[in-house]
Design a protein around this motif. Structure first.
Motif, PDB file in Angstrom:
ATOM      1  N   ILE A 264      -4.479  -4.351  16.872  1.00 45.00           N
ATOM      2  CA  ILE A 264      -5.252  -4.378  15.632  1.00 45.00           C
ATOM      3  C   ILE A 264      -5.598  -5.812  15.251  1.00 45.00           C
ATOM      4  O   ILE A 264      -6.714  -6.093  14.801  1.00 45.00           O
ATOM      5  CB  ILE A 264      -4.470  -3.689  14.499  1.00 45.00           C
ATOM      6  N   ASP A 265      -4.681  -6.720  15.445  1.00 46.81           N
ATOM      7  CA  ASP A 265      -4.949  -8.123  15.099  1.00 46.81           C
ATOM      8  C   ASP A 265      -6.122  -8.681  15.898  1.00 46.81           C
ATOM      9  O   ASP A 265      -6.905  -9.494  15.386  1.00 46.81           O
ATOM     10  CB  ASP A 265      -3.703  -8.975  15.337  1.00 46.81           C
ATOM     11  N   GLU A 266      -6.265  -8.251  17.151  1.00 45.42           N
ATOM     12  CA  GLU A 266      -7.350  -8.749  17.997  1.00 45.42           C
ATOM     13  C   GLU A 266      -8.718  -8.254  17.546  1.00 45.42           C
ATOM     14  O   GLU A 266      -9.735  -8.893  17.817  1.00 45.42           O
ATOM     15  CB  GLU A 266      -7.115  -8.353  19.451  1.00 45.42           C
ATOM     16  N   ILE A 267      -8.764  -7.102  16.898  1.00 43.51           N
ATOM     17  CA  ILE A 267     -10.050  -6.521  16.515  1.00 43.51           C
ATOM     18  C   ILE A 267     -10.289  -6.588  15.008  1.00 43.51           C
ATOM     19  O   ILE A 267     -11.277  -6.057  14.512  1.00 43.51           O
ATOM     20  CB  ILE A 267     -10.153  -5.054  16.979  1.00 43.51           C
ATOM     21  N   ALA A 268      -9.399  -7.290  14.290  1.00 48.66           N
ATOM     22  CA  ALA A 268      -9.437  -7.274  12.830  1.00 48.66           C
ATOM     23  C   ALA A 268     -10.725  -7.841  12.244  1.00 48.66           C
ATOM     24  O   ALA A 268     -11.130  -7.461  11.145  1.00 48.66           O
ATOM     25  CB  ALA A 268      -8.235  -8.023  12.262  1.00 48.66           C
ATOM     26  N   ASP A 269     -11.388  -8.760  12.951  1.00 45.70           N
ATOM     27  CA  ASP A 269     -12.592  -9.395  12.409  1.00 45.70           C
ATOM     28  C   ASP A 269     -13.886  -8.801  12.964  1.00 45.70           C
ATOM     29  O   ASP A 269     -14.978  -9.294  12.642  1.00 45.70           O
ATOM     30  CB  ASP A 269     -12.554 -10.897  12.689  1.00 45.70           C
ATOM     31  N   LEU A 270     -13.796  -7.764  13.763  1.00 45.55           N
ATOM     32  CA  LEU A 270     -14.999  -7.182  14.356  1.00 45.55           C
ATOM     33  C   LEU A 270     -15.718  -6.291  13.346  1.00 45.55           C
ATOM     34  O   LEU A 270     -15.103  -5.723  12.445  1.00 45.55           O
ATOM     35  CB  LEU A 270     -14.618  -6.351  15.591  1.00 45.55           C
TER      36      LEU A 270
ATOM     37  N   ARG B 146     -12.078   7.240   8.951  1.00 41.20           N
ATOM     38  CA  ARG B 146     -12.139   6.113   8.004  1.00 41.20           C
ATOM     39  C   ARG B 146     -10.752   5.873   7.414  1.00 41.20           C
ATOM     40  O   ARG B 146     -10.297   4.722   7.298  1.00 41.20           O
ATOM     41  CB  ARG B 146     -13.155   6.447   6.908  1.00 41.20           C
ATOM     42  N   ARG B 147     -10.063   6.943   7.058  1.00 41.37           N
ATOM     43  CA  ARG B 147      -8.722   6.793   6.497  1.00 41.37           C
ATOM     44  C   ARG B 147      -7.759   6.192   7.514  1.00 41.37           C
ATOM     45  O   ARG B 147      -6.912   5.369   7.169  1.00 41.37           O
ATOM     46  CB  ARG B 147      -8.209   8.154   6.021  1.00 41.37           C
ATOM     47  N   LEU B 148      -7.884   6.617   8.766  1.00 48.50           N
ATOM     48  CA  LEU B 148      -7.026   6.069   9.812  1.00 48.50           C
ATOM     49  C   LEU B 148      -7.294   4.570   9.977  1.00 48.50           C
ATOM     50  O   LEU B 148      -6.354   3.765  10.060  1.00 48.50           O
ATOM     51  CB  LEU B 148      -7.263   6.798  11.132  1.00 48.50           C
ATOM     52  N   LEU B 149      -8.562   4.190  10.028  1.00 46.65           N
ATOM     53  CA  LEU B 149      -8.925   2.779  10.154  1.00 46.65           C
ATOM     54  C   LEU B 149      -8.331   1.963   9.009  1.00 46.65           C
ATOM     55  O   LEU B 149      -7.742   0.894   9.227  1.00 46.65           O
ATOM     56  CB  LEU B 149     -10.454   2.649  10.171  1.00 46.65           C
TER      57      LEU B 149
ATOM     58  N   ARG C 218      -4.752  -6.247   5.936  1.00 46.93           N
ATOM     59  CA  ARG C 218      -6.140  -6.585   6.265  1.00 46.93           C
ATOM     60  C   ARG C 218      -7.068  -5.494   5.749  1.00 46.93           C
ATOM     61  O   ARG C 218      -6.637  -4.358   5.462  1.00 46.93           O
ATOM     62  CB  ARG C 218      -6.319  -6.729   7.784  1.00 46.93           C
ATOM     63  N   THR C 219      -8.328  -5.812   5.655  1.00 47.26           N
ATOM     64  CA  THR C 219      -9.363  -4.847   5.280  1.00 47.26           C
ATOM     65  C   THR C 219     -10.431  -4.844   6.361  1.00 47.26           C
ATOM     66  O   THR C 219     -10.938  -5.914   6.731  1.00 47.26           O
ATOM     67  CB  THR C 219     -10.008  -5.233   3.932  1.00 47.26           C
ATOM     68  N   PRO C 220     -10.788  -3.682   6.918  1.00 46.44           N
ATOM     69  CA  PRO C 220     -11.796  -3.670   7.986  1.00 46.44           C
ATOM     70  C   PRO C 220     -13.164  -4.091   7.473  1.00 46.44           C
ATOM     71  O   PRO C 220     -13.537  -3.807   6.330  1.00 46.44           O
ATOM     72  CB  PRO C 220     -11.803  -2.200   8.443  1.00 46.44           C
ATOM     73  N   ARG C 221     -13.899  -4.777   8.335  1.00 47.22           N
ATOM     74  CA  ARG C 221     -15.270  -5.186   7.999  1.00 47.22           C
ATOM     75  C   ARG C 221     -16.210  -4.072   8.446  1.00 47.22           C
ATOM     76  O   ARG C 221     -16.568  -3.958   9.620  1.00 47.22           O
ATOM     77  CB  ARG C 221     -15.620  -6.507   8.703  1.00 47.22           C
TER      78      ARG C 221
END
Length: 299
Positions: A180-186, A198-201, A210-213
């Motif tokens: 998750i840390d590797e994809i956190a800014d995608l 969406r809830r799983l994400l 973190r908050t997904p972008r």
């Protein structure tokens, strides 16, 4: 003596917590609906709603709502049982789900085996399903995450890994797994607010503060997959979807997190007398060969 119509009207007001919207849905005048609620509260001797500002169901209201749902549900179950017995048949099965794409296989199997049984399908958000079951508005519900609610029983259908879907030319496309840390800014393409994926994400990201972008929301799984494949973003993709015949080309990468999974369950009201048609549907769903462990290379 409380009237059944008044109780049914109370349930709509309790669900919407808004008199004018409830009156509109019920096709009754708002003053008449207000009098109905006031009469119920008078008979019970306690208010059912807090009226400071917006109308809110209070603790007594929630307790009463749960009993009314079960009572009216039992009456509906009785009506259906009599109809089923008089018709000397198995009747109708009513199934609610967040998505029906996953269910096309067992639904086809059921219809082939029982062509004379009518299947009523109803889309529902997961948070509404316990109410639908207790009120016996539906017989069975299928969700992509378990429902934790009183008065509901469940059986697991399959437990499926959820991975990251990326375009074939994405820098991560050749990876076997990501964190998750590797994809956190995608940039993410995902379902609308309330959708299970969406809830799983959001849960996965919240566990790491973190908050997904999110760059795109959609109610259509096929559209999400297509937008991922053309490079507009990445997204979570269940393993079941990448094995479907309509899968859109793209790379599927395992997510290195034990909670990145989809647990599909079938639910029914505890203690409810399911019709013969509903019992057959439950058996079809639980006995179906879901092949959750089967793998493929593309979404």
């Amino acid at each position: 003596m409380m009237e059944l119509n008044s109780l049914a009207h109370f349930l709509v007001v309790a669900r919407l917590e808004h008199l004018s919207r409830a009156a509109e849905e019920l096709h009754v005048a708002q003053p008449s609906l207000s009098r109905t609620i006031a009469r119920l509260e008078g008979e019970l001797g306690v208010p059912l709603f807090d009226r400071s500002g917006r109308l809110r169901l209070n603790d007594a209201g929630r307790l009463f709502r749960d009993h009314v749902e079960r009572a009216l549900g039992e009456l509906e179950a009785g009506r259906r049982a009599v109809t089923e017995a008089a018709g000397d048949g198995l009747g109708t099965v009513r199934l609610a789900s967040e998505t029906f794409l996953t269910l096309t296989g067992p639904l086809a199997t059921y219809k082939r085996a029982h062509p004379d049984i009518e299947i009523e399908l109803r889309w529902s958000a997961a948070e509404d399903m316990a109410r639908l079951l207790r009120a016996q508005e539906v017989d069975l519900c299928v969700t992509s995450q378990p429902i934790h609610a009183e008065g509901v029983e469940a059986a697991l259908l399959f437990d499926d890994a959820v991975g990251l879907g990326v375009p074939l030319d994405h820098p991560l496309a050749g990876r076997a797994s990501v964190t998750i840390d590797e994809i956190a800014d995608l940039p993410f393409i995902t379902g609308r607010d309330g959708h299970w994926i969406r809830r799983l994400l959001e849960r996965l990201f919240a566990a790491r503060d973190r908050t997904p972008r999110i760059v795109c929301e959609s109610d259509e799984p096929s559209a999400i997959a297509a937008l991922i494949s053309v490079g507009l973003g990445v997204g979570l993709v269940p393993g079941f979807a990448r094995r479907s015949g309509s899968a859109v080309p793209g790379a599927w990468i395992a997510v290195d997190d034990p909670d990145c999974r989809r647990r599909v369950t079938v639910h029914w009201a505890a203690g409810a007398r399911l019709s013969g048609a509903a019992r057959l549907m439950r058996t079809t769903l639980t006995d179906f060969d879901w092949n959750p462990g089967e793998s493929a290379e593309r979404t």
